[in-house]
Design an enzyme around this catalytic site. Sequence first.
Site, PDB file in Angstrom:
ATOM      1  N   ASP A  72       0.903  -1.063   0.024  1.00 49.95           N
ATOM      2  CA  ASP A  72      -0.066  -0.113  -0.063  1.00 49.95           C
ATOM      3  C   ASP A  72       0.923   1.286   0.174  1.00 49.95           C
ATOM      4  O   ASP A  72       1.877   1.258   0.905  1.00 49.95           O
ATOM      5  CB  ASP A  72      -0.922  -0.133   1.345  1.00 49.95           C
ATOM      6  CG  ASP A  72      -1.943   0.978   1.287  1.00 49.95           C
ATOM      7  OD1 ASP A  72      -2.828   0.875   0.590  1.00 49.95           O
ATOM      8  OD2 ASP A  72      -1.860   2.078   1.819  1.00 49.95           O
ATOM      9  N   ASN A  94      -3.419  13.038  -4.601  1.00 46.93           N
ATOM     10  CA  ASN A  94      -4.851  13.292  -5.522  1.00 46.93           C
ATOM     11  C   ASN A  94      -5.578  14.539  -4.900  1.00 46.93           C
ATOM     12  O   ASN A  94      -6.041  15.319  -5.660  1.00 46.93           O
ATOM     13  CB  ASN A  94      -5.829  12.071  -5.131  1.00 46.93           C
ATOM     14  CG  ASN A  94      -5.544  11.112  -6.471  1.00 46.93           C
ATOM     15  OD1 ASN A  94      -4.893  11.101  -7.269  1.00 46.93           O
ATOM     16  ND2 ASN A  94      -5.838   9.949  -6.150  1.00 46.93           N
ATOM     17  N   ASP A 136      -2.219   9.714 -11.325  1.00 45.50           N
ATOM     18  CA  ASP A 136      -2.159   8.466 -12.058  1.00 45.50           C
ATOM     19  C   ASP A 136      -0.454   8.352 -12.596  1.00 45.50           C
ATOM     20  O   ASP A 136      -0.066   7.353 -12.534  1.00 45.50           O
ATOM     21  CB  ASP A 136      -2.972   8.853 -13.456  1.00 45.50           C
ATOM     22  CG  ASP A 136      -4.228   8.435 -13.336  1.00 45.50           C
ATOM     23  OD1 ASP A 136      -4.834   7.952 -12.193  1.00 45.50           O
ATOM     24  OD2 ASP A 136      -5.240   8.865 -14.000  1.00 45.50           O
ATOM     25  N   ASP A 144      -4.343   2.592  -4.763  1.00 47.32           N
ATOM     26  CA  ASP A 144      -2.864   2.511  -4.244  1.00 47.32           C
ATOM     27  C   ASP A 144      -2.289   1.097  -3.995  1.00 47.32           C
ATOM     28  O   ASP A 144      -1.580   1.084  -3.342  1.00 47.32           O
ATOM     29  CB  ASP A 144      -2.414   3.610  -3.673  1.00 47.32           C
ATOM     30  CG  ASP A 144      -2.953   3.706  -2.357  1.00 47.32           C
ATOM     31  OD1 ASP A 144      -4.163   3.090  -2.246  1.00 47.32           O
ATOM     32  OD2 ASP A 144      -2.464   4.494  -1.411  1.00 47.32           O
TER      33      ASP A 144
END
Length: 300
Positions: free
Chosen positions: A181, A189, A198, A224
């Site tokens: 993770d 974001n 991205d 993610d």
Amino acid sequence: MDQLTQSYSPNIGESYFNLEESNHGNKQGLTQGQLNNFILKLLTTIDLPKLSELYFQQLQNTLPLSGLKIQFEDSRVVFGQNIQNSHVKTLNCMQMGTVVAIMDYSLTQPLSIRDWQILQQMHVNFCTPFKNALEHHKIKQFAMKDFLTSLGNRASYDETMIRLASHAHRSHQPFSLLVLDMDNFKQVNDAHGHQVGDKVLVACADTILHSLRESDFAFRFGGDEFCCLLPDADKHTSHIIAERIRSAIESEPLLQQHQISCSIGSATYHADDSQIGIFSRADEALYAAKQAGKNCIRNA
């Protein structure tokens, strides 16, 4: 593709050409009946590795063939073996004037004129179902990939997990699972938008992939979260690979810029394990890594 060697049919070893009939009849290759029989055999599957192995074993029943290598795009399928000093014939598979595959036939002895005619007949009649199987293979591969990162997706993970668990059960060799993770990804974001997010995910995927061994597999589960399956890797080996990934993520320039690191949970498959069990243990180890302050590895 090199690892796909399972047999297609229990009857595949039976000879399907009446060579005695052919020796007294058509000496320029196969009769129409023999050719039809061969083509019907090839129409029984559209799976690329199964079709290729079917072709190889049918060739072996007819010609002095020791090995077959089919090279297409960036992959290849290899059957049998290339014996030293063997005779090799190379034929191309064409589509609209373009070479879509190169096939190397390794032979234990020089071919007679009749056998050379048979090989060419079989090759030409294999190319059409092969091209169809290749298109099917491309579609299947595309469906098994994550659109953004080109890593395997969840469906690809499930298929690979089943295969590795089956191999581990038969061979009593362990394999390991890493669940990863990305730390601090949400803030990327939130602060910069999904377009930058991205780019960060692609950088994460590329870094993970380049940190693995050639035999390992990487997947994006979504968001993610990533997973890696490590064949023939015990707890010690998986920890070395996990640390290589963690260190590479930490030092990648774009990820450094956005303060991205990764937490990793690791679990190793054992004899009485299940696919759900190994994932649950790795996921719990990931949670422990997060709780320990992130940017670290925990083993189940």
